[in-house]
Design a protein around this motif. Structure first.
Motif, PDB file in Angstrom:
ATOM      1  N   HIS A 237       0.803  -1.255   0.072  1.00 26.37           N
ATOM      2  CA  HIS A 237      -0.096  -0.037  -0.154  1.00 26.37           C
ATOM      3  C   HIS A 237       0.722   1.271  -0.246  1.00 26.37           C
ATOM      4  O   HIS A 237       0.214   2.380   0.034  1.00 26.37           O
ATOM      5  CB  HIS A 237      -0.925   0.068   1.128  1.00 26.37           C
TER       6      HIS A 237
ATOM      7  N   PHE B 131       0.173   6.694  -9.284  1.00 20.29           N
ATOM      8  CA  PHE B 131      -0.607   7.514  -8.164  1.00 20.29           C
ATOM      9  C   PHE B 131      -1.279   8.628  -8.829  1.00 20.29           C
ATOM     10  O   PHE B 131      -1.124   9.437  -9.261  1.00 20.29           O
ATOM     11  CB  PHE B 131       0.517   8.074  -7.422  1.00 20.29           C
ATOM     12  N   ARG B 132      -2.817   8.596  -8.274  1.00 25.56           N
ATOM     13  CA  ARG B 132      -3.741   9.608  -8.702  1.00 25.56           C
ATOM     14  C   ARG B 132      -4.205  10.102  -7.561  1.00 25.56           C
ATOM     15  O   ARG B 132      -4.538   9.424  -6.595  1.00 25.56           O
ATOM     16  CB  ARG B 132      -4.704   8.611  -9.604  1.00 25.56           C
ATOM     17  N   PHE B 133      -4.497  11.626  -7.658  1.00 25.76           N
ATOM     18  CA  PHE B 133      -5.453  12.176  -6.483  1.00 25.76           C
ATOM     19  C   PHE B 133      -6.170  13.268  -7.199  1.00 25.76           C
ATOM     20  O   PHE B 133      -5.768  13.790  -8.253  1.00 25.76           O
ATOM     21  CB  PHE B 133      -4.428  12.784  -5.559  1.00 25.76           C
TER      22      PHE B 133
ATOM     23  N   GLN C 167      -6.943  16.515  -1.890  1.00 29.01           N
ATOM     24  CA  GLN C 167      -7.015  15.227  -1.149  1.00 29.01           C
ATOM     25  C   GLN C 167      -5.509  15.230  -0.337  1.00 29.01           C
ATOM     26  O   GLN C 167      -4.661  15.799  -0.584  1.00 29.01           O
ATOM     27  CB  GLN C 167      -7.003  14.110  -2.162  1.00 29.01           C
TER      28      GLN C 167
ATOM     29  N   ALA D 295      -2.367  12.057   1.367  1.00 24.61           N
ATOM     30  CA  ALA D 295      -2.219  10.672   1.392  1.00 24.61           C
ATOM     31  C   ALA D 295      -1.315  10.494   2.771  1.00 24.61           C
ATOM     32  O   ALA D 295      -0.891  11.344   3.496  1.00 24.61           O
ATOM     33  CB  ALA D 295      -0.986  10.600   0.288  1.00 24.61           C
TER      34      ALA D 295
ATOM     35  N   ARG E 288      -0.237   4.667  -1.357  1.00 26.62           N
ATOM     36  CA  ARG E 288      -0.787   4.723  -2.944  1.00 26.62           C
ATOM     37  C   ARG E 288      -2.168   5.205  -3.095  1.00 26.62           C
ATOM     38  O   ARG E 288      -2.686   5.235  -4.125  1.00 26.62           O
ATOM     39  CB  ARG E 288      -0.718   3.372  -3.487  1.00 26.62           C
ATOM     40  N   LYS E 289      -2.873   5.600  -2.142  1.00 29.17           N
ATOM     41  CA  LYS E 289      -4.274   6.019  -2.005  1.00 29.17           C
ATOM     42  C   LYS E 289      -4.475   7.194  -1.414  1.00 29.17           C
ATOM     43  O   LYS E 289      -3.757   7.394  -0.393  1.00 29.17           O
ATOM     44  CB  LYS E 289      -5.294   4.709  -1.370  1.00 29.17           C
TER      45      LYS E 289
ATOM     46  N   THR F  64      -7.113  10.354  -0.250  1.00 28.28           N
ATOM     47  CA  THR F  64      -8.489  10.488   0.328  1.00 28.28           C
ATOM     48  C   THR F  64      -8.358  11.756   0.875  1.00 28.28           C
ATOM     49  O   THR F  64      -7.698  12.749   0.805  1.00 28.28           O
ATOM     50  CB  THR F  64      -8.941   9.422   1.270  1.00 28.28           C
TER      51      THR F  64
END
Length: 257
Positions: free
Chosen positions: A3, A30-32, A36, A38, A93-94, A96
């Motif tokens: 992750h 990696f997208r955002f 957001q 991380a 990697r995520k 939010t």
């Protein structure tokens, strides 16, 4: 740690003795979305030590940028403030977060109210063409204690209006109001005081914010967030989320350690 990705520090800028920013490489996967955050951090004694950090760069930037305070005995920031180009950091990697344009209902004006490093997600938002396409006017307020804590002031005042992609929109639509509480500066006062003052709105040629036409995003110290919530709700603003967009949103994942 599937992750997390390991990224290389590319540059570090120390704004003063309590504040710094740094840029890293970016995993192509990696997208955002602008606004957001991380989880980022370092390996400490064989384990990842992580905190939530908002991306301060544009979502389309080939590098990632973060803004951080320096806490002498903070578990992470006491170590992170010593990074240098070539060092490695961990980045989740995520992405939010709640500071998303889609979490707000349509409006005319967008108020971005920040203190300290709470400016970071708004640096991403004011670099996003979608922000200017959705709102006629974007009002960025950044409250700090000392003048040296006004990170990105020159970027906002001088570089952004000349940006190849969003320069024209920023020059025409962005209102920037930095404010200082403990030193002499042209703009003084707390964010909550300004937002409660009809005279402050009038000084920028704006009507007092109301929920019919205005939207608000909040990011900063827990005290500012706690004080702003009743101010907004007394005026009829409702807190939004991904499941129920409304007239204001708050980011509570604020880095303090």
């Amino acid at each position: 740690m599937s992750h997390m990705s390991t990224e290389t520090v590319l540059s570090v800028h120390h704004w003063n003795d309590t504040l710094f920013s740094f840029r890293t490489s970016r995993n192509p996967a990696f997208r955002f979305e602008a606004g957001q955050f991380a989880m980022i951090g370092l390996m400490v004694e064989g384990r990842p030590l992580l905190r939530a950090y908002s991306m301060a760069c544009a979502a389309y930037d080939e590098q990632l940028e973060f803004l951080s305070i320096k806490v002498p005995h903070g578990p992470l920031t006491s170590r992170l403030q010593a990074i240098a180009p070539g060092d490695e950091v961990l980045i989740g990697r995520k992405a939010t977060g709640t500071l998303l344009l889609d979490n707000l209902t349509p409006g005319r004006r967008l108020y971005l109210l920040s203190t300290g490093t709470g400016l970071a997600p708004f640096m991403s938002l004011i670099r996003d063409p979608a922000t200017y396409e959705r709102f006629e006017r974007i009002v960025l307020v950044h409250g700090v204690r000392r003048v040296s804590e006004l990170a990105y002031e020159d970027v906002i005042r001088r570089q952004l209006p000349n940006d190849e992609l969003i320069g024209g929109m920023a020059a025409a639509q962005l209102v920037y109001h930095p404010t200082v509480t403990r030193e002499d500066y042209p703009h003084r006062g707390r964010v909550t005081e300004l937002f409660s003052s009809p005279g402050w709105f009038a000084s920028h040629g704006l009507p007092v914010a109301e929920p019919e036409h205005d939207r608000v995003m909040l990011c900063g110290s827990p005290a500012m967030l706690a004080d702003m919530k009743p101010i907004l709700e007394r005026r009829g603003f409702l807190e939004g989320s991904s499941s129920a967009p409304a007239t204001y949103v708050v980011e509570r994942a604020f880095v303090e350690k």
